[in-house]
Motif scaffolding. Structure first.
Motif, PDB file in Angstrom:
ATOM      1  N   THR A 182      10.812   2.935  -8.973  1.00 14.41           N
ATOM      2  CA  THR A 182      11.375   4.284  -9.084  1.00 14.41           C
ATOM      3  C   THR A 182      12.871   4.318  -9.375  1.00 14.41           C
ATOM      4  OG1 THR A 182      11.682   4.353  -6.684  1.00 14.41           O
ATOM      5  CG2 THR A 182       9.614   5.234  -7.559  1.00 14.41           C
ATOM      6  N   VAL A 207       4.408  12.854  -4.709  1.00 13.50           N
ATOM      7  CA  VAL A 207       4.049  11.624  -5.418  1.00 13.50           C
ATOM      8  C   VAL A 207       3.010  11.952  -6.486  1.00 13.50           C
ATOM      9  CG1 VAL A 207       3.111   9.289  -5.213  1.00 13.50           C
ATOM     10  CG2 VAL A 207       4.507  10.233  -3.360  1.00 13.50           C
ATOM     11  N   PHE A 233       6.896   5.041 -11.301  1.00  9.44           N
ATOM     12  CA  PHE A 233       6.370   4.674  -9.974  1.00  9.44           C
ATOM     13  C   PHE A 233       5.092   3.866 -10.134  1.00  9.44           C
ATOM     14  CE2 PHE A 233       3.446   5.772  -6.435  1.00  9.44           C
ATOM     15  CZ  PHE A 233       4.125   5.119  -5.423  1.00  9.44           C
ATOM     16  N   ILE A 258       8.087  10.057  -8.715  1.00  8.47           N
ATOM     17  CA  ILE A 258       8.444  10.684  -7.438  1.00  8.47           C
ATOM     18  C   ILE A 258       9.343  11.872  -7.741  1.00  8.47           C
ATOM     19  CG2 ILE A 258       9.601  10.357  -5.221  1.00  8.47           C
ATOM     20  CD1 ILE A 258       7.054   8.696  -5.558  1.00  8.47           C
ATOM     21  N   SER A 263      12.010  -0.985  -5.618  1.00  8.11           N
ATOM     22  CA  SER A 263      12.191   0.145  -6.538  1.00  8.11           C
ATOM     23  C   SER A 263      12.952  -0.269  -7.795  1.00  8.11           C
ATOM     24  CB  SER A 263      12.910   1.299  -5.843  1.00  8.11           C
ATOM     25  OG  SER A 263      14.253   0.965  -5.527  1.00  8.11           O
ATOM     26  N   HIS A 316       5.286  -0.108  -3.166  1.00  7.36           N
ATOM     27  CA  HIS A 316       5.918   0.951  -3.947  1.00  7.36           C
ATOM     28  C   HIS A 316       6.995   0.355  -4.847  1.00  7.36           C
ATOM     29  CE1 HIS A 316       4.718   3.343  -0.155  1.00  7.36           C
ATOM     30  NE2 HIS A 316       3.710   3.284  -1.005  1.00  7.36           N
ATOM     31  N   ILE A 347       9.834   4.610  -2.344  1.00  5.80           N
ATOM     32  CA  ILE A 347       9.742   6.064  -2.440  1.00  5.80           C
ATOM     33  C   ILE A 347      11.026   6.718  -1.961  1.00  5.80           C
ATOM     34  CG2 ILE A 347       8.563   8.110  -1.526  1.00  5.80           C
ATOM     35  CD1 ILE A 347       5.971   6.529  -1.565  1.00  5.80           C
TER      36      ILE A 347
END
Length: 483
Positions: free
Chosen positions: A419, A364, A182, A348, A449, A416, A154
């Motif tokens: 992203t 989020v 995400f 995000i 990510s 997570h 994130i």
């Protein structure tokens, strides 16, 4: 966790390699396929295993560690399901590596210094400095030849989006890709298995005694064959026992033992905070027994109850000697964990409100697709029916499994992913196959990510392998000895 060691201060140690299929382009999964080869990533598994303290005697295979020393298993149909072996890493990075960092001549650790922006040169093709702040109002900057952003799935996206002084849309975001795709590993109760020999089902996957003897355990997952034939996302299941009424004498003995344990840390301590975070991640799982207050009078009553119900204790001891549960199991709840398909609308972004450091807070927007829901229903049904068949029981699916109109009550697993995804073209992602941000010559990103897809595997083992791969490329490219 904004602390040295990051999320490893909370993790359960679960490690497993990605499967070859997890990294492959699947025609039924949009935006799937990694731009690096599975076999290339596998060359870094040995180093990751050493760093994570995983015994070298356990080989590393396609989506699993070597199956060693297991003396019981379910009669699974391998065209539907497979056991994947996971390792429990003993490493807490802060305690394991802090002394190494402190002794290093070329590493400086800054505590309580939050990076709030990456200051770019005109044109946004080069990072000139990292702006840092603390809660006392102090500000500063860090200047380097090269920068590696490694703040989590994130926060990696947040910092790139917040670095908008030169590039109004954020660094690396020329094609509106930062923060998109995400993903997490959604989980949900699939239903319950009743009747049959429930201990046969529980023993391979839920034996605390086994985990004490070996840091290995198994996860029941979908086979590669059934994923292809049914066009499913990857999934795994974990059976949890739901006990019947605990015999009076055994319950009294448990409470008596609890009165002799050290008191838990008080509210507000770091241990208390970490415990609350762990419980927040355990939504839907069996609750632990509440702490018991100790007193002389209470202990005396408990001792009397144990003595008056000695038969209950003796029966439990006999069951333990036969390596059976201490008391009866009413049913088995089947918790299922799923792969999430990449979805550019799951993302995000930054909100207009700001935190104590003046940074815009994170928004989020976690979204699942019709493919996700359809795959989860089929997978939950397959895993439930297979576990029930193996123990001679009956699977009672949750309402969402039976009825497509009922939406599953999924929660995340704090994995997570995606992203700042890896891609060959800047139009499709944020970093290139070497994890360098597209269009910026001195900025790389590390962590989950960058994963284009996540399979169902715990991400840490792959994070470490990719980090070692990135370190090797930086050492070679920047010609820095010992980086």
């Amino acid at each position: 966790m904004r602390a040295l060691g990051g999320s490893s201060r909370l993790w359960g140690g679960g490690c497993v390699p990605l499967a070859r299929m997890d990294m492959a382009a699947r025609d039924w999964v949009p935006c799937s396929g990694w731009p690096i080869d599975f076999d290339e990533l596998a060359t870094w598994w040995t180093g990751a295993r050493e760093l994570l303290g995983i015994d070298a005697r356990h080989g590393i295979g396609d989506g699993s560690f070597g199956n060693a020393h297991f003396d019981h298993a379910l009669p699974l149909r391998d065209d539907l399901t497979a056991d994947r072996v996971c390792f429990i890493s003993p490493v807490m990075f802060e305690s394991q590596y802090r002394k190494l960092l402190e002794k290093s001549a070329n590493i400086t650790l800054l505590f309580h210094a939050t990076a709030t922006e990456l200051a770019a040169a005109p044109g946004a093709g080069h990072v000139q400095a990292a702006t840092i702040r603390n809660l006392d109002g102090r500000r500063g900057s860090v200047r380097a030849r090269h920068y590696v952003l490694a703040t989590g799935g994130i926060e990696n996206a947040r910092l790139l989006l917040a670095s908008d002084s030169v590039a109004p849309q954020g660094l690396g975001n020329r094609h509106d890709q930062v923060g998109r795709h995400f993903m997490d590993h959604p989980r949900c109760l699939a239903g319950q298995v009743v009747d049959g020999d429930l201990w046969t089902l529980l023993r391979p996957y839920n034996s605390d005694d086994q985990r004490r003897r070996l840091p290995l355990y198994r996860e029941l997952s979908l086979s590669e064959r059934v994923q292809r034939e049914r066009r499913l996302l990857n999934a795994r299941a974990r059976p949890y026992p739901v006990a019947g009424a605990v015999p009076t004498g055994l319950q009294a003995l448990r409470e008596l033992r609890a009165t002799f344990r050290p008191s838990p840390a008080g509210p507000g301590t770091s241990i208390d905070v970490e415990y609350k975070v762990q419980r927040a991640l355990a939504v839907g799982l069996p609750e632990p027994s509440p702490p018991v207050l100790a007193s002389g009078r209470r202990r005396a009553r408990l001792m009397l109850s144990v003595g008056m119900n000695a038969g209950h204790v003796a029966g439990a001891l006999a069951r333990r000697l036969r390596r059976r549960p201490l008391h009866g199991c009413q049913r088995v709840d089947l918790m299922t964990y799923f792969e999430q398909s990449p979805n550019r609308d799951s993302r995000i972004t930054l909100s207009d409100s700001r935190d104590a450091l003046g940074m815009r807070k994170v928004r989020v927007d976690w979204r699942l697709t019709d493919l996700d829901y359809a795959s989860y229903r089929t997978s939950a049904s397959l895993l439930g029916e297979e576990t029930a068949r193996c123990c001679g029981g009956r699977f009672e699916p949750a309402p969402w499994v039976r009825d497509p109109m009922v939406q599953p009550d999924v929660v995340g697993t704090a994995h997570h992913i995606g992203t700042t995804r890896m891609s060959l073209r800047p139009e499709d992602g944020v970093v290139d196959p070497d994890c360098r941000v597209h269009g910026i010559d001195n900025l790389h990103v590390a962590g989950s990510s960058v994963f284009p897809t996540g399979g169902w595997a715990f991400p840490t083992f792959t994070i470490v392998a990719l980090a070692m791969r990135l370190a090797d490329r930086l050492r070679t490219g920047l010609e820095i000895v010992g980086l």
